[in-house]
Design a protein around this motif. Structure first.
Motif, PDB file in Angstrom:
ATOM      1  N   ASP A 176      55.462   4.569 129.149  1.00  0.00           N
ATOM      2  CA  ASP A 176      55.152   5.787 129.719  1.00  0.00           C
ATOM      3  C   ASP A 176      54.092   6.431 128.618  1.00  0.00           C
ATOM      4  O   ASP A 176      54.374   7.245 127.955  1.00  0.00           O
ATOM      5  CB  ASP A 176      56.278   6.847 129.915  1.00  0.00           C
ATOM      6  N   PRO A 177      52.783   5.982 128.913  1.00  0.00           N
ATOM      7  CA  PRO A 177      51.944   6.254 127.893  1.00  0.00           C
ATOM      8  C   PRO A 177      51.287   7.919 127.968  1.00  0.00           C
ATOM      9  O   PRO A 177      51.541   8.412 128.990  1.00  0.00           O
ATOM     10  CB  PRO A 177      50.550   5.327 128.065  1.00  0.00           C
ATOM     11  N   VAL A 178      51.022   8.498 126.917  1.00  0.00           N
ATOM     12  CA  VAL A 178      50.472   9.794 126.968  1.00  0.00           C
ATOM     13  C   VAL A 178      48.986   9.711 126.829  1.00  0.00           C
ATOM     14  O   VAL A 178      48.351   9.107 126.176  1.00  0.00           O
ATOM     15  CB  VAL A 178      50.822  10.513 125.503  1.00  0.00           C
ATOM     16  N   VAL A 179      48.310  10.246 127.829  1.00  0.00           N
ATOM     17  CA  VAL A 179      46.849  10.591 127.750  1.00  0.00           C
ATOM     18  C   VAL A 179      46.414  11.477 126.845  1.00  0.00           C
ATOM     19  O   VAL A 179      46.754  12.580 126.926  1.00  0.00           O
ATOM     20  CB  VAL A 179      46.189  10.377 129.154  1.00  0.00           C
ATOM     21  N   ALA A 180      45.584  11.224 125.723  1.00  0.00           N
ATOM     22  CA  ALA A 180      45.461  11.907 124.694  1.00  0.00           C
ATOM     23  C   ALA A 180      43.748  12.404 124.575  1.00  0.00           C
ATOM     24  O   ALA A 180      42.941  11.717 124.496  1.00  0.00           O
ATOM     25  CB  ALA A 180      45.655  11.523 123.277  1.00  0.00           C
ATOM     26  N   ALA A 181      43.620  13.679 124.638  1.00  0.00           N
ATOM     27  CA  ALA A 181      42.118  14.143 124.517  1.00  0.00           C
ATOM     28  C   ALA A 181      42.078  14.990 123.473  1.00  0.00           C
ATOM     29  O   ALA A 181      40.865  15.486 122.969  1.00  0.00           O
ATOM     30  CB  ALA A 181      41.660  14.737 125.940  1.00  0.00           C
ATOM     31  N   ALA A 182      42.763  14.969 122.626  1.00  0.00           N
ATOM     32  CA  ALA A 182      42.814  15.993 121.400  1.00  0.00           C
ATOM     33  C   ALA A 182      43.632  15.490 120.125  1.00  0.00           C
ATOM     34  O   ALA A 182      44.481  14.579 120.400  1.00  0.00           O
ATOM     35  CB  ALA A 182      43.268  17.396 121.646  1.00  0.00           C
ATOM     36  N   PRO A 183      43.144  15.687 118.964  1.00  0.00           N
ATOM     37  CA  PRO A 183      43.373  14.948 117.677  1.00  0.00           C
ATOM     38  C   PRO A 183      45.089  15.051 117.558  1.00  0.00           C
ATOM     39  O   PRO A 183      45.719  14.198 117.029  1.00  0.00           O
ATOM     40  CB  PRO A 183      42.832  15.606 116.629  1.00  0.00           C
ATOM     41  N   ASP A 184      45.938  16.172 117.932  1.00  0.00           N
ATOM     42  CA  ASP A 184      47.017  16.482 117.784  1.00  0.00           C
ATOM     43  C   ASP A 184      48.076  15.447 118.193  1.00  0.00           C
ATOM     44  O   ASP A 184      49.275  15.377 117.797  1.00  0.00           O
ATOM     45  CB  ASP A 184      47.430  18.101 118.173  1.00  0.00           C
ATOM     46  N   ALA A 185      47.334  14.996 119.379  1.00  0.00           N
ATOM     47  CA  ALA A 185      48.324  13.974 120.142  1.00  0.00           C
ATOM     48  C   ALA A 185      48.520  12.587 119.244  1.00  0.00           C
ATOM     49  O   ALA A 185      49.762  11.887 119.376  1.00  0.00           O
ATOM     50  CB  ALA A 185      47.606  13.376 121.398  1.00  0.00           C
ATOM     51  N   LEU A 186      47.497  12.446 118.447  1.00  0.00           N
ATOM     52  CA  LEU A 186      47.826  11.392 117.402  1.00  0.00           C
ATOM     53  C   LEU A 186      48.867  11.440 116.504  1.00  0.00           C
ATOM     54  O   LEU A 186      49.500  10.580 115.855  1.00  0.00           O
ATOM     55  CB  LEU A 186      46.520  10.743 116.563  1.00  0.00           C
ATOM     56  N   GLU A 187      49.319  12.853 116.059  1.00  0.00           N
ATOM     57  CA  GLU A 187      50.401  13.145 115.150  1.00  0.00           C
ATOM     58  C   GLU A 187      51.774  12.564 115.744  1.00  0.00           C
ATOM     59  O   GLU A 187      52.840  12.202 114.926  1.00  0.00           O
ATOM     60  CB  GLU A 187      50.643  14.444 114.904  1.00  0.00           C
ATOM     61  N   ALA A 188      52.015  12.468 117.137  1.00  0.00           N
ATOM     62  CA  ALA A 188      53.315  12.250 117.535  1.00  0.00           C
ATOM     63  C   ALA A 188      53.307  10.717 118.469  1.00  0.00           C
ATOM     64  O   ALA A 188      54.000  10.734 119.454  1.00  0.00           O
ATOM     65  CB  ALA A 188      53.759  13.259 118.673  1.00  0.00           C
ATOM     66  N   THR A 189      52.445   9.927 117.782  1.00  0.00           N
ATOM     67  CA  THR A 189      52.437   8.573 118.618  1.00  0.00           C
ATOM     68  C   THR A 189      52.673   7.519 117.485  1.00  0.00           C
ATOM     69  O   THR A 189      52.597   7.415 116.510  1.00  0.00           O
ATOM     70  CB  THR A 189      51.301   8.465 119.499  1.00  0.00           C
ATOM     71  N   ASP A 190      53.222   6.352 118.220  1.00  0.00           N
ATOM     72  CA  ASP A 190      53.460   4.937 117.509  1.00  0.00           C
ATOM     73  C   ASP A 190      52.159   4.307 117.584  1.00  0.00           C
ATOM     74  O   ASP A 190      52.126   3.261 116.504  1.00  0.00           O
ATOM     75  CB  ASP A 190      54.640   4.421 117.944  1.00  0.00           C
ATOM     76  N   ALA A 191      51.274   4.198 118.435  1.00  0.00           N
ATOM     77  CA  ALA A 191      50.391   3.332 118.656  1.00  0.00           C
ATOM     78  C   ALA A 191      49.026   4.050 119.706  1.00  0.00           C
ATOM     79  O   ALA A 191      49.557   4.918 120.353  1.00  0.00           O
ATOM     80  CB  ALA A 191      50.701   2.109 119.384  1.00  0.00           C
ATOM     81  N   VAL A 192      47.907   3.373 119.375  1.00  0.00           N
ATOM     82  CA  VAL A 192      46.708   4.036 120.080  1.00  0.00           C
ATOM     83  C   VAL A 192      46.060   2.999 120.984  1.00  0.00           C
ATOM     84  O   VAL A 192      45.896   1.831 120.284  1.00  0.00           O
ATOM     85  CB  VAL A 192      45.996   4.830 119.138  1.00  0.00           C
ATOM     86  N   ILE A 193      45.909   3.363 122.196  1.00  0.00           N
ATOM     87  CA  ILE A 193      44.750   2.332 122.883  1.00  0.00           C
ATOM     88  C   ILE A 193      43.531   3.073 123.115  1.00  0.00           C
ATOM     89  O   ILE A 193      43.439   4.471 123.743  1.00  0.00           O
ATOM     90  CB  ILE A 193      45.494   1.855 124.264  1.00  0.00           C
ATOM     91  N   LEU A 194      42.355   2.576 122.707  1.00  0.00           N
ATOM     92  CA  LEU A 194      40.984   3.198 122.930  1.00  0.00           C
ATOM     93  C   LEU A 194      40.702   2.128 124.089  1.00  0.00           C
ATOM     94  O   LEU A 194      39.928   1.239 123.644  1.00  0.00           O
ATOM     95  CB  LEU A 194      40.377   2.994 121.587  1.00  0.00           C
ATOM     96  N   PRO A 195      40.344   3.013 125.342  1.00  0.00           N
ATOM     97  CA  PRO A 195      39.711   2.185 126.455  1.00  0.00           C
ATOM     98  C   PRO A 195      38.353   2.246 126.487  1.00  0.00           C
ATOM     99  O   PRO A 195      37.689   2.857 125.640  1.00  0.00           O
ATOM    100  CB  PRO A 195      40.629   2.665 127.714  1.00  0.00           C
ATOM    101  N   ALA A 209      39.829  11.846 113.537  1.00  0.00           N
ATOM    102  CA  ALA A 209      41.302  11.718 113.585  1.00  0.00           C
ATOM    103  C   ALA A 209      41.688  10.005 113.711  1.00  0.00           C
ATOM    104  O   ALA A 209      42.575   9.500 113.390  1.00  0.00           O
ATOM    105  CB  ALA A 209      41.761  12.281 114.725  1.00  0.00           C
ATOM    106  N   LEU A 210      40.722   9.441 114.665  1.00  0.00           N
ATOM    107  CA  LEU A 210      40.844   7.955 114.949  1.00  0.00           C
ATOM    108  C   LEU A 210      40.652   6.973 113.792  1.00  0.00           C
ATOM    109  O   LEU A 210      41.249   6.164 113.504  1.00  0.00           O
ATOM    110  CB  LEU A 210      39.903   7.592 116.239  1.00  0.00           C
ATOM    111  N   ALA A 211      39.556   7.558 113.036  1.00  0.00           N
ATOM    112  CA  ALA A 211      39.196   6.755 111.843  1.00  0.00           C
ATOM    113  C   ALA A 211      40.299   6.912 110.604  1.00  0.00           C
ATOM    114  O   ALA A 211      40.453   5.839 109.921  1.00  0.00           O
ATOM    115  CB  ALA A 211      37.805   7.464 111.183  1.00  0.00           C
ATOM    116  N   ALA A 212      40.858   7.767 110.887  1.00  0.00           N
ATOM    117  CA  ALA A 212      41.907   8.343 109.685  1.00  0.00           C
ATOM    118  C   ALA A 212      43.347   7.553 110.150  1.00  0.00           C
ATOM    119  O   ALA A 212      44.225   7.352 109.460  1.00  0.00           O
ATOM    120  CB  ALA A 212      41.897   9.524 109.220  1.00  0.00           C
ATOM    121  N   TRP A 213      43.457   7.398 111.346  1.00  0.00           N
ATOM    122  CA  TRP A 213      44.636   7.003 112.081  1.00  0.00           C
ATOM    123  C   TRP A 213      45.202   5.677 111.376  1.00  0.00           C
ATOM    124  O   TRP A 213      44.534   4.707 111.591  1.00  0.00           O
ATOM    125  CB  TRP A 213      44.563   6.926 113.642  1.00  0.00           C
TER     126      TRP A 213
END
Lengths: 202, 259
Positions: A26-45, A65-69
């Motif tokens: 059940d993915p989280v749609v993220a439009a702000a950097p704080d969403a990256l703090e609470a996730t295990d993986a990121v998909i950049l579509p 945020a993505l470059a540092a993830w």
């Protein structure tokens, strides 16, 4: 297992979200950097133009945020192209997490649109998928990595081009797994499985 | 090698799939989601979904239906009908479309193609062109679902559209639409020579041999058909077998097991 799908404002997120839901995520749609703090993986579509997508990421502070993830990341189509330093499409700079540039394909007609063979070198991302399996492409540009060792799959349209890359846990595919039938779902499930293993190991 | 695409088209009016002959005499052909799912299972390479009432009744595209249809598909999906602005296109993309077709609005204001390509990339901008032959080697562009003549030459318009930002042309012969007499090969060949973006042949498919003609003699990258698939007259697998025996690259069902 938490996966954030980055919303850069231009594209279709329904198809990638629906594909992940089929895999029990059940993915989280993220439009702000704080969403990256609470996730295990990121998909950049996926859909869009690189210049517009980068402008949106910059506006939202997602570029840094993505470059540092540090975790697992999967870029799809434009999302793959954004991982590189620069793109010829809009002449601008991208995230720069994998050295290289994005160039226009040599083949015509352009955009390269439709199902084309993906030849891979046995990376775990392609577990259970034969080399040569067709995936759906819709793009005019493809990355040219500085280090050819990051290329894990290629396709051809007026010459061979990079269809998938891996640099550590940063992965990118030029085709659309969310629109490539069972093979695409299999590839996404391979990514999800590797993310699960990484999460458990950590 | 890039496969030739078979694209079933779902013309939708009031939430149902409909089909006419030469753009009139509409008949009910079924539920859009049911049909789209069936086509994907049968091997469709892509689906096209045209809201044919949107433009002349000035309604927005049926975003809710697009959303539900897109969520069940595992192949790409083009949506057209009533898209008149960048905001309309954004709404359709966010509802789940992979590509968006524009027709009337682009004729009225060609800069729309420039704006859409800048916002979303030309790869998701499809220029739908409805063309009618004058019987003397020229074709005229019609808008508003084939109701209004424009006086614009179809070949010139396709070339202009490609230069402005269209990433693909969905070329419909109004003369052949729904007739099953075969695609308009002369029209296709003329447009193929005028642009270097993909061209989808539409209008007139009666059997697989017509599709071979459109792909070989017409130089099309993809073939679109509606009636012959809706009524199960020709299975997609059967069409692909004919294309393959004509030496055309087609996508066969994947052996990869769904996870």
């Amino acid at each position: 297992m938490r996966i954030a799908v980055i919303d850069h404002g231009a594209g279709n997120l329904v198809s990638i979200v629906a594909a992940l839901e089929r895999l029990g995520i059940d993915p989280v749609v993220a439009a702000a950097p704080d969403a990256l703090e609470a996730t295990d993986a990121v998909i950049l579509p996926g859909v869009g133009a690189t210049g517009t997508a980068m402008a949106r990421l910059n506006e939202r502070g997602l570029d840094r945020a993505l470059a540092a993830w540090p975790g697992p990341m999967l870029g799809i189509c434009v999302g793959l192209q954004l991982l590189f330093d620069t793109s010829d499409e809009d002449g601008g700079s991208c995230l720069g997490v994998i050295p290289g540039t994005v160039r226009e394909l040599a083949g015509r007609p352009l955009p390269h649109m439709g199902w084309n063979d993906v030849h891979h070198r046995g990376d775990p991302l392609f577990d259970g998928i034969p080399s040569g399996e067709p995936f759906y492409f819709v793009h005019s540009y493809a990355p040219v990595p500085e280090d050819p060792a990051v290329i894990i799959a290629t396709s051809a349209h007026g010459g061979r081009f990079t269809a998938a890359v891996r640099s550590g846990n940063r992965i990118g595919v030029q085709f659309h797994p969310e629109r490539s039938g069972t093979a695409g779902l299999r590839l996404l499930s391979n990514f999800v499985r590797a993310c699960r293993q990484a999460t458990h190991a950590a | 090698m890039l496969r030739k695409r078979i694209i079933p088209c779902l013309d939708v009016a009031d939430g149902r799939v409909v089909k006419g002959v030469r753009f009139v005499d509409l008949t009910d052909e079924g539920d859009p989601i049911e049909l789209a799912s069936r086509y994907v299972a049968e091997g469709a390479d892509e689906i096209c979904f045209l809201d044919i009432t949107a433009s002349h009744e000035a309604r927005g595209t049926l975003l809710e239906l697009v959303h539900r249809t897109a969520a069940v598909l595992t192949v790409p999906f083009t949506v057209g009908g009533g898209v008149g602005s960048v905001a309309d296109m954004r709404a359709v993309l966010r509802a789940g479309a992979d590509k968006v077709a524009v027709n009337t609005a682009a004729v009225r204001r060609p800069r729309l193609l420039v704006e859409c390509a800048a916002a979303f990339g030309r790869q998701c901008v499809v220029l739908a062109v409805d063309a009618r032959s004058d019987g003397a080697g020229s074709w005229e562009v019609y808008t508003h679902g084939g109701r209004r003549a424009t006086g614009i030459d179809a070949i010139d318009w396709c070339a202009a559209g490609a230069a402005l930002g269209a990433g693909e042309i969905l070329l419909t012969s109004m003369d052949r639409d729904g007739t099953k007499d075969g695609y308009d090969i002369d029209l296709l060949a003329r447009v193929r020579a005028a642009v270097d973006i993909p061209v989808i042949a539409s209008g007139g498919a009666g059997d697989a041999d017509h599709m071979v003609e459109a792909l070989v003699a017409g130089g099309a990258d993809a073939v679109l058909a509606a009636s012959i698939f809706h009524r199960s007259e020709h299975a997609i697998s059967e069409v692909k077998a004919t294309l393959a025996s004509a030496g055309l690259p087609v996508r066969v069902p994947s052996l990869v097991v769904a996870p």
